[in-house]
Scaffold this motif. Sequence first.
Motif: not given
Length: 207
Positions: A134-141
């Motif tokens: 359920x966590x939100x993970x931030x992704x750098x392309x």
Amino acid sequence: MAILNTRIREMRQQRRMTLAQVAQQLGVREATVQRYESGGIKNIKDSTVEALAALFGCTPEYLYGRESALPDVPGVLPLPACRTVPLLGSIACGKPLLAVENLEGEVEMPENIHADFALRCRGDSMIGARIMDGDIVYIRSQPDVDDGDIAAVLIEDEATLKRVYKIPGRVQLRPENPAYPVMEYQGQQLESIRILGKAVGFLSRVV
């Protein structure tokens, strides 16, 4: 424009107050508050500055420019400036999920995190890295990552979040939960995987 005028305007905007709201609290006309901010009134009374400081939750010294930063408020933590990035569906923290890009909306993140999009985690294979279901993970392309980095990886048409390790002739995707096996690809299998980006932060629902 003097620093006093600038800080009156900045504090009003930070508190998301209108000119009319400030004027009502001070018992003056809206045009008078506008002149406080523009410098139209050269000598603002000390009593007025004190009233503005009380209204904005700062000190008169800050408005006058004698303090370079807002004072700490006991029991209140200042939040960082934020921006929004698109939330593009879910990613597996377990068995790979079907990778269907689906814009669910936008999520906020601190400006100092350099990410291009966010994904919602499903599963518990990354709990050792404190990334929960359920966590939100931030992704750098980015098309590649360093050994040991946590990355969003596309496996044919499925996506997963794992630590990436590159060994001569093969790539391992390692979970952070011993209940899950290491996923290893070599030879022609390497053509079926693609790194979507590096995980640079996460927002936990666990408090």
